[in-house]
Design a protein around this motif. Structure first.
Motif, PDB file in Angstrom:
ATOM      1  N   CYS A  66      54.381  31.623  49.843  1.00  0.00           N
ATOM      2  CA  CYS A  66      54.743  32.966  49.414  1.00  0.00           C
ATOM      3  C   CYS A  66      54.396  33.946  50.533  1.00  0.00           C
ATOM      4  N   ARG A  96      54.416  37.126  50.315  1.00  0.00           N
ATOM      5  CA  ARG A  96      53.637  38.250  49.822  1.00  0.00           C
ATOM      6  C   ARG A  96      52.162  37.866  49.689  1.00  0.00           C
ATOM      7  N   CYS A  97      51.921  36.697  49.153  1.00  0.00           N
ATOM      8  CA  CYS A  97      50.540  36.206  49.033  1.00  0.00           C
ATOM      9  C   CYS A  97      50.023  35.681  50.379  1.00  0.00           C
ATOM     10  N   THR A 154      51.891  33.715  41.221  1.00  0.00           N
ATOM     11  CA  THR A 154      50.758  34.619  41.424  1.00  0.00           C
ATOM     12  C   THR A 154      51.209  36.083  41.437  1.00  0.00           C
ATOM     13  N   CYS A 155      52.275  36.383  42.213  1.00  0.00           N
ATOM     14  CA  CYS A 155      52.720  37.777  42.336  1.00  0.00           C
ATOM     15  C   CYS A 155      54.089  38.000  41.692  1.00  0.00           C
ATOM     16  N   CYS A 206      57.082  33.062  42.770  1.00  0.00           N
ATOM     17  CA  CYS A 206      55.647  32.896  42.906  1.00  0.00           C
ATOM     18  C   CYS A 206      54.965  33.168  41.568  1.00  0.00           C
ATOM     19  N   SER A 257      57.010  37.353  42.630  1.00  0.00           N
ATOM     20  CA  SER A 257      58.147  37.685  43.487  1.00  0.00           C
ATOM     21  C   SER A 257      59.030  36.451  43.675  1.00  0.00           C
TER      22      SER A 257
HETATM   23 ZN   LIG Z   1      53.075  35.444  45.750  1.00  0.00          ZN
END
Ligand SMILES: [Zn+2]
Length: 82
Positions: A11, A13-14, A37-38, A35, A40
């Motif tokens: 990811c 972003r992560c 987690t986020c 993802c 996206s």
């Molecule tokens: Zn992410």
């Protein structure tokens, strides 16, 4: 692999490999992932694009360093694939 399956991917972003869900597929190939987690969505990166090694790559590297540090055993055939 099917839609909604969990998959490891990188990811951006992560900035690391996280758990993803498959959100789009082209034939048998994963096309897009989200993802977990986020949240996206992005194109499936095949878990690449980061400097972290996958568990498999890390394992191979450790294995190579271990076998490389051992004295050679001439009688044992090498390069056999399992
Ligand atoms: Zn992410």
């Amino acid at each position: 692999m099917r839609l909604g399956d969990y998959i490891d991917d990188y990811c951006s972003r992560c900035k690391r490999t996280t758990d993803h869900s498959v959100v789009s597929m082209i034939g048998e190939a994963v096309s897009k992932t989200r993802c977990r987690t986020c949240e996206s969505e992005h194109k499936f990166r095949h878990n690449k694009g980061n400097k972290e090694m996958t568990a498999r790559e890390a394992f191979d590297k450790v294995l190579a360093s271990v076998t490389g540090s051992q004295p050679a055993v001439p009688e044992k055939p090498k390069r056999r694939k399992k």
